[in-house]
Scaffold this motif. Sequence first.
Motif, PDB file in Angstrom:
ATOM      1  N   GLU A  59       8.644   2.157   7.682  1.00 43.25           N
ATOM      2  CA  GLU A  59       9.663   1.679   8.618  1.00 43.25           C
ATOM      3  C   GLU A  59      10.155   0.286   8.265  1.00 43.25           C
ATOM      4  OE1 GLU A  59       7.779   2.002  12.397  1.00 43.25           O
ATOM      5  OE2 GLU A  59       7.670   4.174  12.308  1.00 43.25           O
ATOM      6  N   ASP A  60       9.568  -0.356   7.286  1.00 44.17           N
ATOM      7  CA  ASP A  60       9.932  -1.718   6.909  1.00 44.17           C
ATOM      8  C   ASP A  60      10.132  -1.753   5.394  1.00 44.17           C
ATOM      9  OD1 ASP A  60      10.279  -4.404   6.536  1.00 44.17           O
ATOM     10  OD2 ASP A  60       8.544  -5.010   7.718  1.00 44.17           O
ATOM     11  N   ALA A  61      11.268  -1.216   4.945  1.00 40.76           N
ATOM     12  CA  ALA A  61      11.517  -1.057   3.514  1.00 40.76           C
ATOM     13  C   ALA A  61      11.456  -2.360   2.722  1.00 40.76           C
ATOM     14  CB  ALA A  61      12.845  -0.355   3.296  1.00 40.76           C
ATOM     15  N   LEU A 118       8.180  -5.349  -1.451  1.00 37.89           N
ATOM     16  CA  LEU A 118       7.362  -6.478  -1.885  1.00 37.89           C
ATOM     17  C   LEU A 118       5.924  -6.037  -2.131  1.00 37.89           C
ATOM     18  CD1 LEU A 118       6.826  -9.522  -2.330  1.00 37.89           C
ATOM     19  CD2 LEU A 118       6.448  -9.676   0.147  1.00 37.89           C
ATOM     20  N   TYR A 119       5.348  -5.324  -1.186  1.00 38.64           N
ATOM     21  CA  TYR A 119       3.954  -4.923  -1.320  1.00 38.64           C
ATOM     22  C   TYR A 119       3.739  -3.894  -2.419  1.00 38.64           C
ATOM     23  CZ  TYR A 119       2.447  -7.639   2.659  1.00 38.64           C
ATOM     24  OH  TYR A 119       2.137  -8.672   3.490  1.00 38.64           O
ATOM     25  N   ASP A 120       4.753  -3.087  -2.700  1.00 38.70           N
ATOM     26  CA  ASP A 120       4.602  -2.104  -3.771  1.00 38.70           C
ATOM     27  C   ASP A 120       4.395  -2.765  -5.130  1.00 38.70           C
ATOM     28  OD1 ASP A 120       4.632   0.029  -2.098  1.00 38.70           O
ATOM     29  OD2 ASP A 120       6.687   0.631  -2.540  1.00 38.70           O
ATOM     30  N   LYS A 121       4.767  -4.023  -5.241  1.00 40.95           N
ATOM     31  CA  LYS A 121       4.545  -4.747  -6.491  1.00 40.95           C
ATOM     32  C   LYS A 121       3.056  -5.032  -6.713  1.00 40.95           C
ATOM     33  CE  LYS A 121       9.058  -6.921  -6.501  1.00 40.95           C
ATOM     34  NZ  LYS A 121       9.796  -8.168  -6.402  1.00 40.95           N
ATOM     35  N   VAL A 122       2.271  -5.095  -5.623  1.00 37.69           N
ATOM     36  CA  VAL A 122       0.841  -5.400  -5.752  1.00 37.69           C
ATOM     37  C   VAL A 122      -0.050  -4.226  -5.344  1.00 37.69           C
ATOM     38  CG1 VAL A 122       1.177  -7.867  -5.414  1.00 37.69           C
ATOM     39  CG2 VAL A 122       0.666  -6.417  -3.437  1.00 37.69           C
ATOM     40  N   GLY A 123       0.547  -3.162  -4.806  1.00 39.21           N
ATOM     41  CA  GLY A 123      -0.241  -2.031  -4.324  1.00 39.21           C
ATOM     42  C   GLY A 123      -0.614  -1.075  -5.439  1.00 39.21           C
ATOM     43  N   ARG A 124      -1.584  -0.244  -5.160  1.00 40.70           N
ATOM     44  CA  ARG A 124      -1.948   0.806  -6.100  1.00 40.70           C
ATOM     45  C   ARG A 124      -2.307   2.051  -5.296  1.00 40.70           C
ATOM     46  NH1 ARG A 124      -7.707   0.779  -6.310  1.00 40.70           N
ATOM     47  NH2 ARG A 124      -8.536  -1.162  -5.519  1.00 40.70           N
TER      48      ARG A 124
END
Length: 106
Positions: free
Chosen positions: A72-74, A79-85
């Motif tokens: 819900e907060d694209a 931003l977080y997809d850059k550090v997520g796995r």
Amino acid sequence: MLEINLLTESDRDRWEWLARDKDTYFELERSDDDYERTWRRLLDDEQVRGIGARQDGRMVGIAHYLYWNTLEDAPARGLYDKVGRLHQGLILYTYRRDANLASTQR
């Protein structure tokens, strides 16, 4: 048998006992209103959740966590997809602060 599930109204007394016991251990002082506000948020807030660990039906532990739906907060998700796995079908976001940064820097 250990069972973990969301807190319910019937958990109020045991939750407060565990929360106060934790605060005593860490030498924290909170008012009765603080516990009441926290309890209401754990049951009513859409983002703050509470869970209880029960051993043979008796609550022996509690945890509170923030639930944030990044779908819900694209912009935040980008931003977080850059550090997520990817971890077992979920995206696991972790952040480790650089120990070399000054504690006043934000």
